[in-house]
Scaffold this active site. Structure first.
Site, mmCIF file in Angstrom:
data_model
loop_
_atom_site.group_PDB
_atom_site.id
_atom_site.type_symbol
_atom_site.label_atom_id
_atom_site.label_comp_id
_atom_site.label_asym_id
_atom_site.label_seq_id
_atom_site.Cartn_x
_atom_site.Cartn_y
_atom_site.Cartn_z
ATOM 1 N N ASP A 129 -29.733 -20.580 -16.736
ATOM 2 C CA ASP A 129 -30.799 -21.122 -17.583
ATOM 3 C C ASP A 129 -30.516 -20.824 -19.053
ATOM 4 O OD1 ASP A 129 -31.989 -21.902 -15.254
ATOM 5 O OD2 ASP A 129 -33.466 -20.282 -15.214
ATOM 6 N N ASP B 153 -34.346 -17.244 -16.131
ATOM 7 C CA ASP B 153 -35.482 -17.885 -16.793
ATOM 8 C C ASP B 153 -36.089 -16.932 -17.824
ATOM 9 O OD1 ASP B 153 -35.369 -18.625 -13.768
ATOM 10 O OD2 ASP B 153 -36.410 -20.333 -14.669
ATOM 11 N N ASP C 31 -38.995 -21.001 -13.090
ATOM 12 C CA ASP C 31 -39.266 -20.208 -11.881
ATOM 13 C C ASP C 31 -38.733 -18.789 -12.062
ATOM 14 O OD1 ASP C 31 -36.574 -20.998 -11.917
ATOM 15 O OD2 ASP C 31 -36.422 -20.956 -9.734
ATOM 16 N N ILE D 56 -36.091 -25.438 -16.189
ATOM 17 C CA ILE D 56 -35.047 -24.522 -15.717
ATOM 18 C C ILE D 56 -35.369 -23.960 -14.331
ATOM 19 C CG2 ILE D 56 -34.144 -23.971 -18.000
ATOM 20 C CD1 ILE D 56 -35.945 -21.570 -18.148
HETATM 21 CA CA LIG Z 1 -34.570 -20.907 -13.114
#
Ligand SMILES: [Ca+2]
Ligand SMILES: [Ca+2]
Ligand SMILES: [Ca+2]
Ligand SMILES: [Ca+2]
Lengths: 311, 311, 311, 311
Positions: free
Chosen positions: C243, C15, C10, C126
């Protein structure tokens, strides 16, 4: 033979009326009135009970004050229905003050009286069930000493009056209602909210009852004005007594036209259903029946019982 | 000046040891011991407390018995750790019987004593918190009269000993723990389960403490055999005192090497987390800090405190 | 031999960084990136993923968009940490638009790819676990086709970052996390929030990594400014990658210094603990271990992995 | 003009009968039948649907198979009412096998068909709502493409058939029911359990309907024997159709004698009330009405609709 009763209540207009109904029966002996936080703060409930007793010239009945919040301690705001003082916001300067409240705590008084009148006394519980649950927790045998316990509260078709599924008395203290239904261990009769709604009275009847030239009728007329205005403002076309329905059923069992005998408990974990009475219609829970739930009233008898109380 | 304390407990071997620790301090004046259902049934807890007092020649301290089940009334089975009698299943025929237990209920005694010794007494709570929560509910100002409340219970890293996230004292009565943390209103110090685990003692130390030629050491040696066997059978290589850790921290604050001051509450609705203490690490709940949680002990001082108790 | 992976994410600054880390490994073959609602709305997540791929000249990797809200459909507001667009509110006019997003839904793509690369592909998750849970629900065998699933999310000591006990990814969709942990049926490695906190990096390190003269470093420097400002405003003295920690552990298992292998599940009913990972430390639940939880990292290796990604 | 419908179901005897009812209407065009885990395992539900279609010579209607467990993945055991195979444990050796089930997953088929027949198709959902909820989650606009959604499930007076407050379809997947009621976004009509009970049919009527000399009547007679025996063994004196009631209301709106239009949602957290439909009778939740709940049927028309289906 007289029937001895203890009334645990949170006056509250309908509690006031229910007390007057009990007082109008010659064979009823009110041993004590214990008060609990609910329609208003508990001390005010005590003062309100005294005010009712004064109107009926029965200041001899001892009034005790109990818990000032539900078992878990978080007060939910009361409905505006009864006024902030629980009796329609029309204070009476000549009402008894808190010095007339007994020093003993309601919980210890309830336990003491249950022993003193063991097997010869009924409990009438028309407020949140905090006091009763506390008495059970302090003394596991508390309930076994009563001939019966009579409760206004809960619902049997999931209909609430303060949340979608929550009736005020049970929603205000779901954990106490849970304890009482499961651990009181004496015969329990419940008048649930739906039965009250089903047996609303017309405004004409309401007015007629309050037009007698008695101190009692005058008190009820004065304190009910706030509720009536509240109900009319919402566009409702009748008036729903609640504690009165339970008291009528207790005073005169002929008022009960129909009832069911079942196992019931109380939801305490639900997001939307906290405080809902759970009826085990099909015995999925495999438990013994623990409550008699009144589902229908004789309307004429019921209204007479209320009328007689104010004459 | 002497420190007056009331010990609310559920003896329980570790409660027994904690009482002996308090008795070994000259400046500690135990006003009363109140018992609560927990490690065993509440009346047996009372008898166990008496047995400990007898071993210490202190039968002058009054023992009260309180609630026989948690707030909501459903007893969870106790861990087999303490034996069914709470003291290792080695009954002593010459132990005091229940006639030595005070007649007054622990709840009313707690409230009465809180008034009698107002602002000059500490509460040490090393069992499920039912009695304390009941006292709060009967008297909202109960907690304000104590200089401090010291609790063994809960957890601060989600580690349980009876369920994945549930420590025994809090899990046994999550609602009571919730009430106490949120409504006691005096300084609260908690020794959580993780701190106890972190400060386990070796079996050598355990044995050494119990090898003195005193009545107290002989009692603890006898009653602890069951727990030691239980722990050895599980393959553990050390022994975890619990109530002792809290008592040590209270008796000698130098035992506390580290602590955090936070808002904490108790989960009562979770499927897996019922009874878990919830720490508001990042102030998401926007509440004032209400507990000091002990996270590290001075192991040497801690062990000395235990050793001195049995000399 | 190359390791094939699908990244469900996301983006989200961390990320973005994690994707760049994977791209910096020659032996890693990113089969697909699937996006899920979380740090920002799912379509924007897809666009953000493309923006990262563009910075790395890897627009050949297909990006799919999945669920636009958690399983039960109630979006929780995202943390302000990542900016409303998920990438620090510094839009790039030359970024790819949504026409570059694959037409196929992420759920069907995940299932299709799991079959195509059966037993030869790893899942790296993640973001909130909605997409993964949906894929399991549509195809019970989905998880069995992966060599491993690697998750950033949850906690193992009850420490949350968006509620007292709730870490963002698990709290955002507790039911999905519950489904994945219990029903994925392939080896699962989790980097929980506490491990991320324990392995925060200094602002110096953060700045150093973003000072390379590469498109990737410039992107991360630009998008991270918002987060850094946010963290500094709160008075924190370091920066917590999340992440990135999971990706580092996956890319180079030497980064993992310590881990535990346990049964873990997710609380979905708690009032305070919804979304908390529940660790069955003492096997109270009698279930087989289902997750490996990383509890300690090699900080030097970890930081090198991040540094190399931006060179 | 023909009414196009998709039937999502878990046959189940009453699903079988409901399908036959739909087939008996000339103006009804069944676009597809999608199956969901419920009365029996989902693949068997698909085979059962085919068996019904074969009895009606309508093997042209495509049958899809969907989710094999509820959203959270924990299957609750089905009631013994329908037999372990969902159709009374009287397998037909000449029934179609699973090769006749469509390859496409029910969820993607539902979404595809919702687009293909946008604004011109009705959804009839007579099983647990897993498939429908999954379609919503994969495609937020899924529901908006239907003219209506018609659901057998839930309750409006807290009466359950598998738990005290849980009706099978909603209890089997409370989270899915929650998603559908709150997020489907097309007009929803529900026939709740209480209405089914209120409109039970006599065994005479049941037998009469199944005595026609048609393949359809013979099938229903055979498969219903198990349920009838089950009901008789329990001492009931009538037979309660369920999916049939919903289908009758959809096929002929004159069957609906009374209904209420309200906001309703589903309890997913309750200890006793999980899966209960929550009716916001007094608008405490301040939400727009989202469902029409059928509370009374025209019994004669209703029974005719069932009779015609088997002629
Ligand atoms: Ca994330
Ligand atoms: Ca009342
Ligand atoms: Ca203890
Ligand atoms: Ca069905």
């Amino acid at each position: 033979m007289d029937r001895k009763i203890i009334i645990d209540c949170d006056p509250g207009n309908d509690d006031a009326m229910a007390i007057l109904m009990a007082l109008s029966y010659n064979d009823i002996d009110i041993i004590a009135i214990s008060c609990v936080e609910g329609n208003t703060v508990v001390k005010q409930c005590g003062i309100n009970a005294l005010r009712v007793l004064q109107a009926a010239d029965r200041m001899d009945i001892p009034v005790f004050v109990g818990c000032d919040s539900p078992l878990l301690g978080e007060r939910k705001s009361s409905s505006p229905y009864h006024g902030h003082d629980g009796l329609g916001n029309v204070p009476d300067p000549s009402a008894p003050d808190e010095s007339f409240i007994q020093q003993e705590h309601a919980i210890t008084a309830l336990i003491r009286l249950s022993k003193q009148y063991q097997d010869d006394v009924h409990l009438v519980a028309i407020g949140p069930l905090t006091n009763v649950a506390m008495a059970i927790r302090m003394d596991s045998k508390f309930g076994t000493r009563f001939k019966s316990c009579n409760i206004m509260g809960g619902n049997y078709q999931g209909v609430g009056n303060v949340t979608p599924c929550g009736e005020f008395n049970f929603y205000f203290d779901p954990e106490a209602a849970y304890v009482v239904l499961n651990q009181l261990k004496c015969p329990i009769t419940i008048v649930p909210w739906e039965t009250c709604v089903q047996h609303a009275i017309s405004f004409e009847t309401h007015t007629k009852h309050r037009s007698f030239n008695t101190k009692k009728a005058k008190l009820m007329k004065a304190v009910d004005k706030h509720s009536v205005d509240h109900v009319l403002a919402k566009g409702h076309n009748n008036f729903i007594p609640a504690d009165e329905a339970l008291m009528a059923c207790f005073l005169n069992s002929d008022v009960i036209k129909n009832s069911i005998h079942m196992y019931a408990t109380v939801e305490t974990k639900g997001e939307y259903t906290s405080g809902q009475m759970v009826i085990d219609w099909r015995k999925h829970l495999n438990k013994q029946a623990n409550v008699t739930i009144v589902t229908d009233l004789d309307q004429t008898l019921y209204e007479q019982t209320m009328e007689n109380a104010l004459k």
